[in-house]
Design an enzyme around this catalytic site. Structure first.
Site, mmCIF file in Angstrom:
data_model
loop_
_atom_site.group_PDB
_atom_site.id
_atom_site.type_symbol
_atom_site.label_atom_id
_atom_site.label_comp_id
_atom_site.label_asym_id
_atom_site.label_seq_id
_atom_site.Cartn_x
_atom_site.Cartn_y
_atom_site.Cartn_z
ATOM 1 N N THR A 1 3.994 -0.677 8.666
ATOM 2 C CA THR A 1 5.056 -1.026 9.603
ATOM 3 C C THR A 1 4.527 -1.170 11.026
ATOM 4 O O THR A 1 4.852 -2.129 11.733
ATOM 5 C CB THR A 1 6.163 0.036 9.551
ATOM 6 N N LYS B 1 -8.546 4.110 -6.612
ATOM 7 C CA LYS B 1 -9.020 5.197 -7.469
ATOM 8 C C LYS B 1 -10.321 5.795 -6.920
ATOM 9 O O LYS B 1 -10.507 7.019 -6.951
ATOM 10 C CB LYS B 1 -9.221 4.682 -8.886
ATOM 11 N N PRO C 1 2.486 4.979 1.186
ATOM 12 C CA PRO C 1 3.104 5.361 2.465
ATOM 13 C C PRO C 1 2.078 5.935 3.444
ATOM 14 O O PRO C 1 1.110 6.582 3.045
ATOM 15 C CB PRO C 1 4.136 6.424 2.054
ATOM 16 N N GLY C 2 2.319 5.680 4.732
ATOM 17 C CA GLY C 2 1.512 6.292 5.771
ATOM 18 C C GLY C 2 0.232 5.581 6.117
ATOM 19 O O GLY C 2 -0.573 6.119 6.888
ATOM 20 N N VAL C 3 0.012 4.366 5.591
ATOM 21 C CA VAL C 3 -1.237 3.668 5.898
ATOM 22 C C VAL C 3 -1.090 2.737 7.097
ATOM 23 O O VAL C 3 -2.044 2.065 7.468
ATOM 24 C CB VAL C 3 -1.751 2.880 4.674
ATOM 25 N N GLY C 4 0.117 2.663 7.687
ATOM 26 C CA GLY C 4 0.287 1.887 8.909
ATOM 27 C C GLY C 4 0.792 0.483 8.704
ATOM 28 O O GLY C 4 0.570 -0.386 9.554
ATOM 29 N N GLY D 1 0.817 -1.202 0.000
ATOM 30 C CA GLY D 1 0.000 0.000 0.000
ATOM 31 C C GLY D 1 0.846 1.244 0.000
ATOM 32 O O GLY D 1 2.071 1.195 0.165
ATOM 33 N N SER E 1 -5.096 2.718 -18.128
ATOM 34 C CA SER E 1 -6.375 3.091 -17.532
ATOM 35 C C SER E 1 -6.828 4.500 -17.903
ATOM 36 O O SER E 1 -7.959 4.873 -17.594
ATOM 37 C CB SER E 1 -6.298 2.968 -16.007
#
Length: 804
Positions: free
Chosen positions: A376, A744, A371-374, A369, A701
């Site tokens: 790690t 999207k 960055p920053g979605v948790g 996913g 797309s």
């Protein structure tokens, strides 16, 4: 004229006798016995008359002719038979002495069964000073050889030889010369030349003797040193043992201490056997050898490994779900997979089948996913929910295969690989190992780390993982591996095939508000030195931060924005500009953060919207930072400018360029059906541009978006500002499926889009989209370009705003 003499021939197989040599001959050979008996029976050149003789009788002589490989030489040596007698064992032998060289002549007749020939004496040319010098040099070489070999009884005989020819013929006794070399010396009548040949061979052999003698001395000295060192070490061990018995203290970290530690460690059988073998090797290694340090380091590493340590998994499924929900909002797919894993292990425990281990028992999840979605932080929550130890392994940027599989112990500074070190740091054999940034692993001349990860992450193989440093099998089947990645495309196919992919496509605005309120705000309050009641940020303010001040899939920028608000509050409180506690509402954000940076296109005035003029359409794309909105612009060149063809700008990839060509070709072929003036395209150039030209773009797309932009340009109908679309277009006007639908749609929701057009074959992907997002979006699955144009373009009768 040289003298000729009739002599019996004594053939000598594979050997050569030179003048001056004394050799014994076995008379067991018929030819040898016949020659000696014939020579003794009578000599042709001696007087056979009876009576008193003033001179002694001639000695029996034979002509010794070398016979090499069955062929007689043309020259031989005249030898006198000095003695004939019996030897121990019952046989008879003759002692002969070579006297001079002679050529083999014609066959003659004589007594006995031997073959008689006329021997013509070989005359040597006169010698000079050069021969004398060479003779002295060769004589010293022969003396040196005899001294090194310890043949002292022959030294006196050699010292008495004075004639250069006789000195040269001493080479006939040399064991280092072959029969062919001795025959060459026999044939060489020139004394100087003969001495040069003998001297060359003698020097080479003497050099070999000196080297061999040096090696022998070195070996002897080394053996003596080792024996001395062994005895001293045994004495030192005995002294240490006596001292430890007197003082009652341990003898230190010696070899016996390692052996005792290995026995007490209860290592697996194969590890125990390998460790004892290394201890045995250590006992045979000297203290000065660097190998001793390498072995001790290896033993310390093996003994520090938690071979028998395992944590007990939590079987409280409801409690584990509560832990996951408390630590992370959303991420339902990941939570569901972890709960399934725990449920299976609980079921096996209740059925009395024990823990699942060995082949095909490992769990390998890939969290992909933006960055920053948790991703790690999720690993630590998973470990907490399972009751396991947690360790993180950062893989970003590594390029050496040894980082994964370890260095071989032959290298200086060798270390085990990161997997083994992670197991060691965790303190158990069943931790949760987070392989962070697995998509950013490189490769160069030192190997490909992703190839080494194939064995680590393959449940079929990792129960027998072998680290290059440990060189013992390590069971990784009970380890839960979580890999994180931003872009799945950069992960090699074979490695991705070994992992179970779970996509984290980003958070909805509602989830971001929940995360900000329950997780980010308490943490940033503590970092700012504020109490939990000092500052309150309302949900409306958090919602505005997520919608207008940050536009991202994760919450990293939102976290920084909240921290900025708290810093502003702290600064104002320090300057007595406000008093705590403070409530920050949505309208107050302008004071702390300034004007919003991200406003929905539909909220702008009609004349300021990008789609306010024909030729602009709104599309959806997936980037490394999640889903995003992109705009496609199209323009027609004036017929008088002379421009023709299709121009593409915006740093487009090959696939995206082909999509633009397909879109234009479709409109050319179907212009009459769609009521588009495509005839003008013959004399007018078309330019398609995708803004944000510094960012590379590619993928199929954007096909229907480009088609819509060109159709809007040709028809003069404006594309709707609240409509975004995604889908691949074909030459026949079909809308083909694409990927990343969830990302999207989340991007469209963040951008304030209300209507989204997707391919009809992507309709099942809507099940993955959060319900609150679908409730606010009007999604139209379509199968043809005609449907797209009907939905995306404003009616033809609507008044068109003038372009600025």
């Amino acid at each position: 004229m040289s003298a000729t003499q009739l002599l019996p021939v004594l053939p000598l197989d594979d050997d050569v006798v030179l003048p001056g040599m004394v050799v014994p001959l076995d008379l067991g050979e018929a030819e040898t016995r016949a020659a000696v008996e014939s020579a003794r029976a009578g000599t042709p050149n001696a007087s056979t008359l009876p009576g008193i003789r003033s001179a002694p009788a001639a000695e029996a002589e034979v002509l010794i002719v070398p016979r090499l490989a069955g062929e007689y030489a043309e020259i031989g040596t005249v030898a006198t038979v000095e003695r004939v007698g019996r030897v121990p064992g019952g046989g008879t032998a003759a002692l002969v002495r070579g006297t001079r060289r002679a050529f083999v002549g014609e066959t003659g007749t004589g007594q006995g069964a031997a073959r008689w020939v006329h021997a013509e004496e070989a005359v040597e040319p006169p010698t000079g000073e050069r021969a004398t010098e060479l003779a002295a040099e060769f004589k010293s070489v022969v003396v040196s050889m005899l001294q090194q070999r310890g043949v002292w009884q022959m030294l006196d005989a050699v010292q008495q030889v004075e004639q250069p020819s006789a000195i040269a013929d001493l080479a006939g006794n040399a064991p280092y010369l072959s029969a062919a070399q001795k025959l060459e010396l026999l044939r060489t009548l020139d004394v100087t030349e003969r001495l040069e040949k003998a001297l060359e061979s003698g020097r080479e052999y003497l050099a070999e003797l000196e080297v061999s003698d040096t090696i022998r001395k070195d070996v002897a000295e080394g053996m003596e040193k080792q024996q001395k060192e062994f005895l001293l070490r045994r004495q030192l061990e005995a002294i240490r043992k006596e001292l430890s018995e007197l003082t009652g203290e341990s003898g230190g970290d010696g070899d016996e201490d390692y052996r005792a530690r290995i026995e007490a460690a209860e290592l697996p059988e194969h590890v125990h056997k390998a460790a004892l073998a290394e201890v045995d090797k250590l006992e045979r290694t000297s203290e000065q050898s660097p190998e001793g340090g390498w072995i001790r380091t290896w033993l310390d590493t093996v003994l520090d490994m938690p071979w028998n340590e395992r944590t007990t998994d939590v079987h409280d499924i409801a409690g584990a779900r509560e832990v996951l929900d408390a630590d992370h909002a959303g991420l339902a797919d990941v939570k569901e997979r972890i709960i399934e894993y725990l449920a299976v292990r609980k079921r096996r425990a209740e059925a009395g089948k024990g823990q699942l281990g060995g082949r095909r028992s490992g769990a390998v999840l890939a969290l992909a996913g933006p960055p920053g979605v948790g991703k790690t932080s999720l690993g630590e929550s998973v470990a907490k929910a399972m009751g396991r130890n947690f360790v993180r392994v950062a893989l970003g940027g590594i390029r050496d295969e040894a980082e994964i599989r370890g260095h071989r112990r032959t290298y200086v500074g060798a270390l085990p690989g990161r997997i083994v070190r992670a197991i060691k740091e965790s303190g158990s054999m069943n931790p949760v190992v987070l392989l962070d940034e697995v998509d950013k692993v490189g490769a160069d001349y030192r190997g490909d780390p992703t190839a080494a990860l194939l064995e680590v992450l393959d449940p079929e193989q990792n129960h027998t993982f072998r680290d290059h440093y440990l060189e013992v099998e390590l069971d990784l089947s009970d380890v839960v591996f979580l890999a994180t990645a931003n872009a799945v495309e950069t992960i090699p196919g074979p490695l991705l095939d070994r992992m179970e992919l779970v996509s984290l496509d980003g958070y909805t605005e509602h989830e971001k508000v929940t995360i900000g309120r329950d997780h980010l705000l308490p943490r940033e309050l503590e970092r700012a030195g504020l109490g939990q009641e000092d500052v309150r940020i309302t949900d409306a303010a958090l919602s505005r931060i997520a919608a207008e001040y940050t536009r991202e899939a994760g919450v990293r920028e939102a976290n920084r924005t909240i921290a900025k608000v708290l810093r502003k509050v702290t600064t104002k409180a320090a300057l007595d500009e406000l008093s705590l506690p403070v409530t920050v509402d949505a309208p107050d954000l302008d004071t702390y953060l300034g004007r919003p940076r991200h406003l929905p296109e539909s909220s702008l005035p009609a004349g300021s919207q990008r789609t306010s003029i024909p030729g602009v359409a709104t599309g959806l794309a997936v980037t490394g930072a999640g889903g995003d909105v992109l705009y496609v612009e199209a323009s027609l060149a004036d017929a008088e400018s002379g421009g023709t063809g299709l121009s593409l700008t915006g740093q487009l990839g090959e696939v995206m360029k082909e999509s633009a060509q397909i879109a234009l070709s479709y409109l050319r072929s179907r212009g009459a059906e769609l009521e588009l003036p495509v005839a003008d395209l013959k004399e007018r150039g078309v330019h398609v541009h995708v803004p944000a030209g510094a960012v590379p773009k590619d993928g199929p797309s954007a096909g229907i978006t480009m088609t819509t932009a060109l159709a809007s340009l040709l028809s003069g109908r404006v594309a709707r500002a609240d409509v975004a679309m995604t889908g691949e277009v074909s030459l026949t006007g079909r809308v083909l499926p694409i990927g990343g639908v969830k990302q999207k749609l989340l991007a469209a929701h963040r951008a304030g889009i209300s209507t989204v057009i997707i391919p009809q074959r992507n309709e099942p992907d809507l099940d993955d989209v959060p319900a609150e997002v679908l409730a606010e979006l009007e999604v139209h699955p379509v199968s043809s370009v005609r449907e797209v144009l009907e939905l995306a373009l404003t009616p033809a009768a609507a008044p068109l705003p003038q372009a600025a």
